[in-house]
Design an enzyme around this catalytic site. Structure first.
Site, PDB file in Angstrom:
ATOM      1  N   SER A  95       0.843  -1.198   0.000  1.00 17.91           N
ATOM      2  CA  SER A  95       0.000   0.000   0.000  1.00 17.91           C
ATOM      3  C   SER A  95       0.870   1.236   0.000  1.00 17.91           C
ATOM      4  O   SER A  95       2.001   1.209   0.502  1.00 17.91           O
ATOM      5  CB  SER A  95      -0.878   0.021   1.253  1.00 17.91           C
ATOM      6  OG  SER A  95      -1.431   1.308   1.441  1.00 17.91           O
ATOM      7  N   TYR A 141      -1.545  -0.765   9.995  1.00 15.46           N
ATOM      8  CA  TYR A 141      -1.596  -1.017   8.554  1.00 15.46           C
ATOM      9  C   TYR A 141      -0.342  -0.471   7.864  1.00 15.46           C
ATOM     10  O   TYR A 141       0.317  -1.160   7.087  1.00 15.46           O
ATOM     11  CB  TYR A 141      -2.847  -0.339   7.996  1.00 15.46           C
ATOM     12  CG  TYR A 141      -3.187  -0.661   6.572  1.00 15.46           C
ATOM     13  CD1 TYR A 141      -3.733  -1.894   6.230  1.00 15.46           C
ATOM     14  CD2 TYR A 141      -2.985   0.270   5.561  1.00 15.46           C
ATOM     15  CE1 TYR A 141      -4.065  -2.183   4.921  1.00 15.46           C
ATOM     16  CE2 TYR A 141      -3.313  -0.010   4.245  1.00 15.46           C
ATOM     17  CZ  TYR A 141      -3.858  -1.238   3.933  1.00 15.46           C
ATOM     18  OH  TYR A 141      -4.182  -1.519   2.645  1.00 15.46           O
TER      19      TYR A 141
END
Lengths: 250, 245
Positions: B135, B148
């Protein structure tokens, strides 16, 4: 549907010629800006999709005239690949200012001038793709390459800044960072047995890239498949960048 | 017909399914894993080239058996796409250790176990291409997604370590760093606000992440190894406010 038009600077030799060939294979009209007239003439003879002009990419009026020529003759510019480059190497403490200026001028200012004039046209068109061939040296310094590495690092940032400014006009701007590539410019390395050994020791792929292995990712960044990619850099180096540590496997 | 075989984890997620479909369009056999038995069964029924299997990505035995069975059945694994989906919002000072551990387990350890077992097989074959979907958060941190972001950063370096280890076996390992993607993790009002800061002013379609991921496994990417490709519509470059007047 009218033919797509691509500018390739340094498009008559090395990585530039490999990009020109990839594009012509896709039936795209190439207009190369190159300093080498002999190479331009040879490439023109080899493929009717190849057009080109002698251009000094560091000369603003040369670049402006060239871009005007392309727009007048072909009506638009879909893609522009900034490939032209060369350097005068030397250790920082020994390097004459003239050599430093030569490298910065060619590697950095040449890209600025093309993005400026091609970007202006693409803004008008409301679309286009720009790809700059930078270098792994933009991320990783090396001996004798103070000017070259600095100019390439600046090209990486210029790429991102251009992407930011041109995003509203649907112009994608990205850069490829090649590692060692088998071209005329790197012959001094690959022809020297000791240097060749030292480089290959560092490169997990154990070989330089072919010019086609740089051209294909560059053309991918200009393709529909890369529609959401802008303002980034893609390293194409056979895993070289990740070998900062020595091999400690026993 | 291509006899290539790909593993796609979380194959019925948005990005996973976009990758699976593009692979099948190239006549590549897809062995898709995940935890949604119904969706995997449905896809297997409708697509001849899709073989869906429920696999717990954090159970070592399960991953090992899965890779072994896939190899027995199809002979080789040419490509493997690791797509870790979970996302939970929270602030560091409020986060429970169990929640943190849950995320590390699912998103990071799962990728480790797949690459460990797939990498072993690809080393034996002397070839293979692995792509991890990380990501943009690996480069840019945001409020409420600290676990995350940390995990995605770890996946980036893990990608490079795996590339280094497997290069001699002619195996390439790279990762894609998507920005905001339609319904991934989930489009809500907050994330649509975020889309306003993007250079291109819209989230990516899952296909726009799948295309670059598959490019990295193609012949055209033969010299690309151990790197990350950001696919974020120019989001990463918008750290400064827009100062145009």
């Amino acid at each position: 549907m009218s033919k797509e038009i691509a500018i390739v600077t340094g498009g008559a030799s090395g990585i530039g010629l490999a990009i020109s060939k990839e594009l012509m294979n896709k039936d795209i009209q190439v207009v190369a800006a190159d300093i080498n007239e002999d190479a331009l003439n040879e490439a023109k003879k080899a493929n009717e999709l190849f057009d080109g002009k002698r251009v000094d990419v560091t000369n603003e009026s040369d670049v402006k005239e060239f871009v005007d020529y392309v727009v007048q003759k072909y009506g638009k510019i879909d893609y522009s690949f900034q490939v032209a480059g060369a350097s005068k190497s030397g250790l920082i403490i020994d390097q004459p200012l003239a050599d430093w200026n030569f490298t910065i001028n060619l590697v950095l200012n040449g890209v600025f001038l093309f993005i400026k004039y091609v970007g202006k046209q693409m803004k008008k068109q409301n679309g286009g793709k720009l790809v700059n061939i930078s270098s792994l040296n933009g991320d990783v310094p090396s001996y004798y390459a103070g000017a070259y590495s600095s100019a390439k690092a600046a090209v990486n940032m210029l790429t991102k800044n251009a992407a930011l400014e041109l995003a509203d006009y649907h112009v994608n701007v990205n850069a490829i960072l090649p590692g060692l590539v088998d071209t005329r410019l790197t012959k001094a390395i690959t022809d020297n047995e000791e240097l060749d050994r030292r480089f290959k020791e560092r490169i997990p792929a154990k070989r330089p890239a072919t010019p086609e292995e740089i051209a294909k990712p560059a053309v991918f960044l200009a393709s529909e498949g890369a529609s959401y990619i802008t303002g980034t850099t893609l390293v194409v180096d056979g895993g070289w960048e990740i070998t900062g540590y020595p091999d400690v496997r026993m | 017909m291509s006899d290539k075989v790909a593993i796609v984890t979380n194959a019925t997620s948005d990005i996973g399914w976009a990758i699976s479909k593009q692979l099948m369009a190239k006549k590549v056999r897809v062995i898709g894993t995940g935890d949604d038995e119904a969706a995997l069964g449905d896809a297997s029924q409708h697509y001849e080239l899709f073989d869906g299997q429920v696999v717990d990505p954090i159970a070592e035995d399960a991953v090992e058996n899965f890779v072994k069975q896939a190899t027995d059945k199809y002979g080789e694994i040419d490509y493997s796409f690791q797509i870790a989906v979970p996302y939970q919002a929270g602030l560091i000072i409020d986060e429970q250790l169990t929640d943190w551990n849950f995320m590390i387990d699912l998103a990071l350890n799962g990728v480790f176990l797949f690459i460990k077992n797939v990498g072993r097989q690809m080393k034996k074959q002397g070839s293979g291409q692995i792509v991890n979907i990380a990501s943009m958060d690996a480069h840019v941190q945001s409020y409420c997604s600290e676990d995350y972001a940390a995990i995605k950063s770890a996946i980036n370096i893990f990608t490079k370590s795996a590339a280094l280890e497997l290069a001699a076996a002619n195996v390439q390992v790279n990762s894609i760093l998507p920005g905001i993607v339609d319904s991934y993790p989930a489009i809500d009002e907050h994330s649509l606000d975020q889309a306003e800061t993007l250079s291109v002013k819209r989230p990516a379609r899952p296909e726009e992440i799948a295309g670059p991921a598959i490019f990295l496994t193609s012949e055209a990417a033969s010299y690309i190894n151990g790197t990350t490709l950001v696919v974020d519509g120019g989001w990463e470059i918008t750290g400064y406010p827009d100062v145009r007047m």
